[in-house]
Design a protein around this motif. Structure first.
Motif, PDB file in Angstrom:
ATOM      1  N   ALA A   1       0.829  -1.210   0.000  1.00 48.92           N
ATOM      2  CA  ALA A   1       0.000   0.000   0.000  1.00 48.92           C
ATOM      3  C   ALA A   1       0.862   1.258   0.000  1.00 48.92           C
ATOM      4  CB  ALA A   1      -0.940  -0.007   1.206  1.00 48.92           C
ATOM      5  N   VAL A   2       1.949   1.260   0.749  1.00 48.36           N
ATOM      6  CA  VAL A   2       2.846   2.420   0.765  1.00 48.36           C
ATOM      7  C   VAL A   2       3.463   2.643  -0.610  1.00 48.36           C
ATOM      8  CG1 VAL A   2       5.067   3.245   1.658  1.00 48.36           C
ATOM      9  CG2 VAL A   2       3.338   2.418   3.230  1.00 48.36           C
ATOM     10  N   VAL A   3       3.899   1.571  -1.250  1.00 48.13           N
ATOM     11  CA  VAL A   3       4.491   1.685  -2.591  1.00 48.13           C
ATOM     12  C   VAL A   3       3.458   2.229  -3.582  1.00 48.13           C
ATOM     13  CG1 VAL A   3       5.410   0.360  -4.528  1.00 48.13           C
ATOM     14  CG2 VAL A   3       6.280  -0.028  -2.229  1.00 48.13           C
ATOM     15  N   ILE A   4       2.252   1.713  -3.540  1.00 45.52           N
ATOM     16  CA  ILE A   4       1.209   2.181  -4.457  1.00 45.52           C
ATOM     17  C   ILE A   4       0.874   3.644  -4.202  1.00 45.52           C
ATOM     18  CG2 ILE A   4      -1.234   1.928  -5.081  1.00 45.52           C
ATOM     19  CD1 ILE A   4      -0.875  -1.091  -4.620  1.00 45.52           C
ATOM     20  N   LYS A   5       0.723   4.018  -2.932  1.00 45.77           N
ATOM     21  CA  LYS A   5       0.377   5.413  -2.605  1.00 45.77           C
ATOM     22  C   LYS A   5       1.485   6.379  -2.996  1.00 45.77           C
ATOM     23  CE  LYS A   5      -2.703   4.159   1.169  1.00 45.77           C
ATOM     24  NZ  LYS A   5      -2.957   4.194   2.617  1.00 45.77           N
ATOM     25  N   LEU A   6       2.737   6.014  -2.746  1.00 43.35           N
ATOM     26  CA  LEU A   6       3.844   6.894  -3.138  1.00 43.35           C
ATOM     27  C   LEU A   6       3.970   6.988  -4.658  1.00 43.35           C
ATOM     28  CD1 LEU A   6       6.607   5.972  -0.539  1.00 43.35           C
ATOM     29  CD2 LEU A   6       5.247   8.053  -0.649  1.00 43.35           C
ATOM     30  N   SER A   7       3.742   5.887  -5.350  1.00 41.00           N
ATOM     31  CA  SER A   7       3.797   5.905  -6.815  1.00 41.00           C
ATOM     32  C   SER A   7       2.699   6.784  -7.394  1.00 41.00           C
ATOM     33  CB  SER A   7       3.670   4.490  -7.373  1.00 41.00           C
ATOM     34  OG  SER A   7       4.718   3.692  -6.917  1.00 41.00           O
ATOM     35  N   LEU A   8       1.497   6.664  -6.858  1.00 40.52           N
ATOM     36  CA  LEU A   8       0.400   7.508  -7.333  1.00 40.52           C
ATOM     37  C   LEU A   8       0.646   8.979  -7.026  1.00 40.52           C
ATOM     38  CD1 LEU A   8      -2.731   5.336  -6.459  1.00 40.52           C
ATOM     39  CD2 LEU A   8      -1.874   5.935  -8.727  1.00 40.52           C
ATOM     40  N   ALA A   9       1.205   9.268  -5.859  1.00 42.67           N
ATOM     41  CA  ALA A   9       1.501  10.656  -5.500  1.00 42.67           C
ATOM     42  C   ALA A   9       2.546  11.257  -6.432  1.00 42.67           C
ATOM     43  CB  ALA A   9       1.970  10.742  -4.051  1.00 42.67           C
ATOM     44  N   SER A  10       3.590  10.503  -6.736  1.00 39.84           N
ATOM     45  CA  SER A  10       4.623  11.037  -7.628  1.00 39.84           C
ATOM     46  C   SER A  10       4.105  11.160  -9.058  1.00 39.84           C
ATOM     47  CB  SER A  10       5.886  10.189  -7.576  1.00 39.84           C
ATOM     48  OG  SER A  10       5.644   8.895  -8.028  1.00 39.84           O
ATOM     49  N   PHE A  11       3.264  10.219  -9.506  1.00 37.36           N
ATOM     50  CA  PHE A  11       2.691  10.310 -10.849  1.00 37.36           C
ATOM     51  C   PHE A  11       1.789  11.532 -10.981  1.00 37.36           C
ATOM     52  CE2 PHE A  11      -1.000   9.486 -13.561  1.00 37.36           C
ATOM     53  CZ  PHE A  11      -0.367   9.439 -14.785  1.00 37.36           C
ATOM     54  N   THR A  12       0.903  11.743 -10.016  1.00 39.36           N
ATOM     55  CA  THR A  12       0.002  12.891 -10.110  1.00 39.36           C
ATOM     56  C   THR A  12       0.748  14.206  -9.969  1.00 39.36           C
ATOM     57  OG1 THR A  12      -0.569  12.656  -7.765  1.00 39.36           O
ATOM     58  CG2 THR A  12      -2.066  11.647  -9.361  1.00 39.36           C
ATOM     59  N   CYS A  13       1.801  14.239  -9.166  1.00 33.35           N
ATOM     60  CA  CYS A  13       2.616  15.450  -9.054  1.00 33.35           C
ATOM     61  C   CYS A  13       3.309  15.737 -10.383  1.00 33.35           C
ATOM     62  CB  CYS A  13       3.633  15.294  -7.928  1.00 33.35           C
ATOM     63  SG  CYS A  13       4.603  16.774  -7.612  1.00 33.35           S
ATOM     64  N   SER A  14       3.845  14.728 -11.020  1.00 36.72           N
ATOM     65  CA  SER A  14       4.495  14.897 -12.316  1.00 36.72           C
ATOM     66  C   SER A  14       3.494  15.358 -13.362  1.00 36.72           C
ATOM     67  CB  SER A  14       5.143  13.590 -12.748  1.00 36.72           C
ATOM     68  OG  SER A  14       5.724  13.714 -14.009  1.00 36.72           O
ATOM     69  N   TRP A  15       2.339  14.749 -13.390  1.00 38.83           N
ATOM     70  CA  TRP A  15       1.292  15.142 -14.319  1.00 38.83           C
ATOM     71  C   TRP A  15       0.888  16.595 -14.104  1.00 38.83           C
ATOM     72  CZ3 TRP A  15      -3.969  16.303 -13.430  1.00 38.83           C
ATOM     73  CH2 TRP A  15      -4.731  16.431 -14.590  1.00 38.83           C
ATOM     74  N   PHE A  16       0.743  17.005 -12.847  1.00 41.98           N
ATOM     75  CA  PHE A  16       0.390  18.386 -12.526  1.00 41.98           C
ATOM     76  C   PHE A  16       1.465  19.348 -13.027  1.00 41.98           C
ATOM     77  CE2 PHE A  16       0.954  21.968  -9.603  1.00 41.98           C
ATOM     78  CZ  PHE A  16      -0.250  22.621  -9.804  1.00 41.98           C
ATOM     79  N   PHE A  17       2.727  19.038 -12.772  1.00 36.28           N
ATOM     80  CA  PHE A  17       3.809  19.913 -13.236  1.00 36.28           C
ATOM     81  C   PHE A  17       3.822  20.043 -14.752  1.00 36.28           C
ATOM     82  CE2 PHE A  17       6.593  19.009  -9.293  1.00 36.28           C
ATOM     83  CZ  PHE A  17       5.950  20.014  -8.598  1.00 36.28           C
ATOM     84  N   VAL A  18       3.667  18.912 -15.436  1.00 35.45           N
ATOM     85  CA  VAL A  18       3.712  18.939 -16.900  1.00 35.45           C
ATOM     86  C   VAL A  18       2.526  19.729 -17.456  1.00 35.45           C
ATOM     87  CG1 VAL A  18       3.498  17.497 -18.965  1.00 35.45           C
ATOM     88  CG2 VAL A  18       5.085  16.863 -17.151  1.00 35.45           C
ATOM     89  N   GLU A  19       1.348  19.533 -16.917  1.00 28.38           N
ATOM     90  CA  GLU A  19       0.165  20.242 -17.414  1.00 28.38           C
ATOM     91  C   GLU A  19       0.197  21.726 -17.057  1.00 28.38           C
ATOM     92  OE1 GLU A  19      -2.269  19.159 -19.465  1.00 28.38           O
ATOM     93  OE2 GLU A  19      -1.025  17.363 -19.607  1.00 28.38           O
ATOM     94  N   THR A  20       0.696  22.050 -15.879  1.00 25.63           N
ATOM     95  CA  THR A  20       0.720  23.440 -15.443  1.00 25.63           C
ATOM     96  C   THR A  20       1.786  24.249 -16.165  1.00 25.63           C
ATOM     97  OG1 THR A  20      -0.076  22.764 -13.270  1.00 25.63           O
ATOM     98  CG2 THR A  20       0.906  24.943 -13.433  1.00 25.63           C
ATOM     99  N   PHE A  21       2.955  23.648 -16.363  1.00 26.68           N
ATOM    100  CA  PHE A  21       4.079  24.376 -16.954  1.00 26.68           C
ATOM    101  C   PHE A  21       4.413  23.845 -18.352  1.00 26.68           C
ATOM    102  CE2 PHE A  21       4.663  24.291 -12.304  1.00 26.68           C
ATOM    103  CZ  PHE A  21       4.480  25.646 -12.064  1.00 26.68           C
ATOM    104  N   ARG A  22       3.387  23.498 -19.111  1.00 28.31           N
ATOM    105  CA  ARG A  22       3.572  22.905 -20.428  1.00 28.31           C
ATOM    106  C   ARG A  22       4.402  23.800 -21.358  1.00 28.31           C
ATOM    107  NH1 ARG A  22       1.639  18.767 -23.101  1.00 28.31           N
ATOM    108  NH2 ARG A  22       0.092  18.292 -21.546  1.00 28.31           N
ATOM    109  N   GLU A  23       4.163  25.099 -21.370  1.00 28.02           N
ATOM    110  CA  GLU A  23       4.899  25.979 -22.282  1.00 28.02           C
ATOM    111  C   GLU A  23       6.351  26.180 -21.858  1.00 28.02           C
ATOM    112  OE1 GLU A  23       2.785  28.175 -19.147  1.00 28.02           O
ATOM    113  OE2 GLU A  23       2.009  26.948 -20.758  1.00 28.02           O
TER     114      GLU A  23
END
Length: 131
Positions: free
Chosen positions: A90-112
């Protein structure tokens, strides 16, 4: 993925010895709460009123703070003896999801601003390091 490899190399549950991420408070508190959640989901205990964990009180606050993650529903697939392995997974899954969503947020927010592969790679590294 890196976290899984680190756990595998160091022999953590479920790949090796009896080592687990569940230490200190996690071993004392979380494992017991996951056992309680397993009993509640199996219908062997009550969520609204229980003597086993809350001394006759409701468990809404405990559920909201500790047990409300949908990942915790995977506890149904583990025996009570294997709850430490469940905790590690559960810890591995939660940390993986947190890092994936953080990466997705950064890419979408700072796309340009992220216009080459090096900047994208640094965004992924930053998102993994924030978890």
């Amino acid at each position: 993925m890196l976290l899984v490899m680190i756990l595998w190399v160091n022999g953590f549950i479920p790949w090796g010895s009896n080592k687990s991420l569940a230490s200190m408070d996690a071993h004392i508190q979380y494992i017991d709460l996951f056992a309680y959640l397993k009993y509640v989901l199996a219908g062997k205990n009550s969520f609204s009123y229980t003597f086993s964990n809350m001394l006759g009180d409701g468990a809404f606050a405990i559920f909201s703070y500790y047990l409300s993650s949908p990942i915790n529903l995977l506890v149904l697939f583990f025996n009570k003896e294997n709850l430490r392995a469940f905790f590690d997974i559960a810890v591995v899954i939660k940390l993986s999801l947190a890092s994936f969503t953080c990466s997705w947020f950064f890419v979408e927010t700072f796309r340009e601003r992220i216009n080459n592969r090096l900047k994208y790679a640094m965004t992924v590294v930053l998102s993994v390091s924030t978890t």
